[in-house]
Design a protein around this motif. Sequence first.
Motif, mmCIF file in Angstrom:
data_model
loop_
_atom_site.group_PDB
_atom_site.id
_atom_site.type_symbol
_atom_site.label_atom_id
_atom_site.label_comp_id
_atom_site.label_asym_id
_atom_site.label_seq_id
_atom_site.Cartn_x
_atom_site.Cartn_y
_atom_site.Cartn_z
ATOM 1 N N ASP A 150 24.950 34.202 33.429
ATOM 2 C CA ASP A 150 26.187 34.564 34.133
ATOM 3 C C ASP A 150 26.558 36.024 33.895
ATOM 4 N N THR A 151 25.841 36.681 33.014
ATOM 5 C CA THR A 151 26.113 38.086 32.730
ATOM 6 C C THR A 151 25.942 38.934 33.987
ATOM 7 N N ALA A 152 26.982 39.681 34.331
ATOM 8 C CA ALA A 152 26.968 40.479 35.559
ATOM 9 C C ALA A 152 28.279 41.254 35.664
ATOM 10 N N VAL A 153 28.319 42.157 36.614
ATOM 11 C CA VAL A 153 29.589 42.742 37.033
ATOM 12 C C VAL A 153 30.155 41.833 38.121
ATOM 13 N N TYR A 154 31.379 41.403 37.934
ATOM 14 C CA TYR A 154 32.031 40.493 38.866
ATOM 15 C C TYR A 154 33.009 41.279 39.741
ATOM 16 N N TYR A 155 32.896 41.033 41.046
ATOM 17 C CA TYR A 155 33.714 41.742 42.018
ATOM 18 C C TYR A 155 34.614 40.773 42.767
ATOM 19 N N CYS A 156 35.831 41.174 42.969
ATOM 20 C CA CYS A 156 36.765 40.477 43.836
ATOM 21 C C CYS A 156 36.606 41.053 45.244
ATOM 22 N N ALA A 157 36.632 40.184 46.234
ATOM 23 C CA ALA A 157 36.494 40.642 47.613
ATOM 24 C C ALA A 157 37.450 39.864 48.513
ATOM 25 N N GLY A 158 37.831 40.483 49.631
ATOM 26 C CA GLY A 158 38.749 39.820 50.543
ATOM 27 C C GLY A 158 38.487 40.165 51.993
ATOM 28 N N GLY A 159 38.955 39.261 52.886
ATOM 29 C CA GLY A 159 38.785 39.490 54.307
ATOM 30 C C GLY A 159 37.720 38.599 54.907
ATOM 31 N N ASN A 160 37.814 38.399 56.217
ATOM 32 C CA ASN A 160 36.860 37.518 56.892
ATOM 33 C C ASN A 160 35.435 38.049 56.858
ATOM 34 N N SER A 161 35.285 39.345 56.754
ATOM 35 C CA SER A 161 33.949 39.942 56.644
ATOM 36 C C SER A 161 33.791 40.689 55.325
ATOM 37 N N TRP A 162 34.582 40.273 54.349
ATOM 38 C CA TRP A 162 34.537 40.892 53.007
ATOM 39 C C TRP A 162 34.661 42.412 53.101
ATOM 40 N N GLN A 163 35.649 42.865 53.836
ATOM 41 C CA GLN A 163 35.792 44.301 54.019
ATOM 42 C C GLN A 163 36.565 44.979 52.891
ATOM 43 N N PHE A 164 37.162 44.181 52.010
ATOM 44 C CA PHE A 164 37.907 44.754 50.887
ATOM 45 C C PHE A 164 37.222 44.370 49.581
ATOM 46 N N TRP A 165 37.060 45.355 48.691
ATOM 47 C CA TRP A 165 36.371 45.127 47.426
ATOM 48 C C TRP A 165 37.105 45.797 46.273
ATOM 49 N N GLY A 166 37.038 45.149 45.119
ATOM 50 C CA GLY A 166 37.523 45.760 43.901
ATOM 51 C C GLY A 166 36.425 46.587 43.251
ATOM 52 N N GLN A 167 36.751 47.165 42.107
ATOM 53 C CA GLN A 167 35.803 48.044 41.425
ATOM 54 C C GLN A 167 34.864 47.282 40.497
ATOM 55 N N GLY A 168 35.184 46.025 40.216
ATOM 56 C CA GLY A 168 34.318 45.201 39.378
ATOM 57 C C GLY A 168 34.755 45.153 37.929
ATOM 58 N N THR A 169 34.418 44.053 37.276
ATOM 59 C CA THR A 169 34.689 43.903 35.848
ATOM 60 C C THR A 169 33.454 43.274 35.187
ATOM 61 N N GLN A 170 33.088 43.798 34.035
ATOM 62 C CA GLN A 170 31.857 43.367 33.369
ATOM 63 C C GLN A 170 32.084 42.074 32.595
#
Length: 115
Positions: free
Chosen positions: A90-110
Amino acid sequence: QVHLVESGGGLVQAGGSLRLSCAASGGTFRYLTMGWFRQAPGKEREFVASTYWSGTLPRYADSVQGRFTISRDNAKNTVHLQMDSLKPEDTAVYYCAGGNSWQFWGQGTQVTVSS
Protein backbone atom coordinates in the motif's frame (compact mmCIF):
# COMPACT_ATOMS: atom_id res chain seq x y z
CA GLN A 1 -11.89 25.81 -9.78
CA VAL A 2 -11.65 23.44 -6.83
CA HIS A 3 -8.55 23.34 -4.65
CA LEU A 4 -7.82 20.05 -2.88
CA VAL A 5 -5.40 19.52 0.01
CA GLU A 6 -4.62 16.09 1.43
CA SER A 7 -3.39 15.30 4.92
CA GLY A 8 -2.93 12.33 7.22
CA GLY A 9 -0.17 10.41 5.49
CA GLY A 10 2.78 8.97 7.36
CA LEU A 11 4.73 5.89 8.35
CA VAL A 12 2.91 2.90 9.80
CA GLN A 13 3.71 -0.74 10.41
CA ALA A 14 2.03 -3.48 8.45
CA GLY A 15 -1.36 -4.25 9.93
CA GLY A 16 -1.81 -0.72 11.16
CA SER A 17 -4.23 2.01 10.15
CA LEU A 18 -4.16 5.53 8.76
CA ARG A 19 -6.90 8.00 7.95
CA LEU A 20 -6.37 10.34 5.04
CA SER A 21 -8.33 13.54 4.70
CA CYS A 22 -8.91 15.83 1.75
CA ALA A 23 -10.18 19.37 2.23
CA ALA A 24 -11.81 21.12 -0.70
CA SER A 25 -12.25 24.82 -1.33
CA GLY A 26 -13.14 27.17 -4.13
CA GLY A 27 -16.01 25.31 -5.73
CA THR A 28 -19.22 23.37 -5.29
CA PHE A 29 -17.82 20.37 -3.48
CA ARG A 30 -21.15 18.81 -2.63
CA TYR A 31 -21.90 18.02 -6.28
CA LEU A 32 -18.56 16.48 -7.10
CA THR A 33 -17.69 12.84 -7.40
CA MET A 34 -14.63 12.44 -5.20
CA GLY A 35 -11.98 9.78 -5.15
CA TRP A 36 -8.58 8.62 -4.08
CA PHE A 37 -5.75 7.44 -6.30
CA ARG A 38 -2.23 6.32 -5.48
CA GLN A 39 1.11 6.06 -7.20
CA ALA A 40 3.91 3.82 -6.02
CA PRO A 41 7.52 4.37 -7.11
CA GLY A 42 8.04 3.19 -10.67
CA LYS A 43 4.34 2.47 -11.19
CA GLU A 44 1.46 4.25 -12.83
CA ARG A 45 -1.14 6.09 -10.82
CA GLU A 46 -4.03 3.79 -9.95
CA PHE A 47 -7.58 4.15 -8.73
CA VAL A 48 -8.21 3.35 -5.07
CA ALA A 49 -11.75 4.43 -4.18
CA SER A 50 -14.51 6.86 -5.11
CA THR A 51 -17.83 8.17 -3.87
CA TYR A 52 -20.65 10.05 -5.58
CA TRP A 53 -21.77 13.46 -4.37
CA SER A 54 -24.45 11.78 -2.23
CA GLY A 55 -21.94 9.51 -0.53
CA THR A 56 -23.66 6.45 -1.94
CA LEU A 57 -22.35 3.67 -4.15
CA PRO A 58 -18.71 3.74 -3.06
CA ARG A 59 -16.34 1.93 -5.36
CA TYR A 60 -13.04 0.31 -4.45
CA ALA A 61 -10.12 -1.24 -6.21
CA ASP A 62 -10.00 -4.99 -5.67
CA SER A 63 -6.67 -4.60 -3.88
CA VAL A 64 -8.20 -2.49 -1.09
CA GLN A 65 -11.76 -3.87 -0.94
CA GLY A 66 -12.63 -4.73 2.65
CA ARG A 67 -9.68 -2.83 4.11
CA PHE A 68 -10.26 0.78 3.00
CA THR A 69 -13.38 2.90 3.49
CA ILE A 70 -14.13 6.15 1.71
CA SER A 71 -16.47 8.71 3.26
CA ARG A 72 -17.37 12.34 2.78
CA ASP A 73 -18.82 15.21 4.76
CA ASN A 74 -20.45 17.70 2.39
CA ALA A 75 -21.09 20.15 5.22
CA LYS A 76 -17.33 20.35 5.87
CA ASN A 77 -16.18 19.93 2.25
CA THR A 78 -14.04 16.97 3.17
CA VAL A 79 -13.52 13.41 1.99
CA HIS A 80 -11.71 10.75 3.95
CA LEU A 81 -10.03 7.44 3.32
CA GLN A 82 -9.85 5.12 6.31
CA MET A 83 -7.13 2.56 5.65
CA ASP A 84 -6.99 -0.52 7.87
CA SER A 85 -4.91 -3.69 7.76
CA LEU A 86 -2.27 -1.86 5.79
CA LYS A 87 0.26 -3.82 3.78
CA PRO A 88 3.71 -2.85 2.52
CA GLU A 89 2.30 -2.87 -1.01
CA ASP A 90 0.00 0.00 0.00
CA THR A 91 3.05 2.24 0.15
CA ALA A 92 2.51 5.10 -2.30
CA VAL A 93 1.72 8.76 -2.69
CA TYR A 94 -2.04 9.08 -2.25
CA TYR A 95 -3.92 11.71 -4.21
CA CYS A 96 -7.37 13.15 -3.70
CA ALA A 97 -9.26 13.83 -6.92
CA GLY A 98 -12.63 15.29 -7.84
CA GLY A 99 -14.98 15.81 -10.75
CA ASN A 100 -16.66 13.62 -13.33
CA SER A 101 -13.44 13.42 -15.33
CA TRP A 102 -11.10 13.79 -12.36
CA GLN A 103 -10.19 17.29 -13.41
CA PHE A 104 -9.26 18.40 -9.88
CA TRP A 105 -6.25 16.98 -8.03
CA GLY A 106 -4.48 17.51 -4.76
CA GLN A 107 -0.72 17.56 -4.30
CA GLY A 108 -0.57 14.11 -2.69
CA THR A 109 0.41 12.72 0.68
CA GLN A 110 2.97 9.98 1.30
CA VAL A 111 1.92 6.73 2.93
CA THR A 112 4.68 4.30 3.87
CA VAL A 113 3.92 0.87 5.32
CA SER A 114 6.86 -0.97 6.85
CA SER A 115 7.01 -4.75 7.07
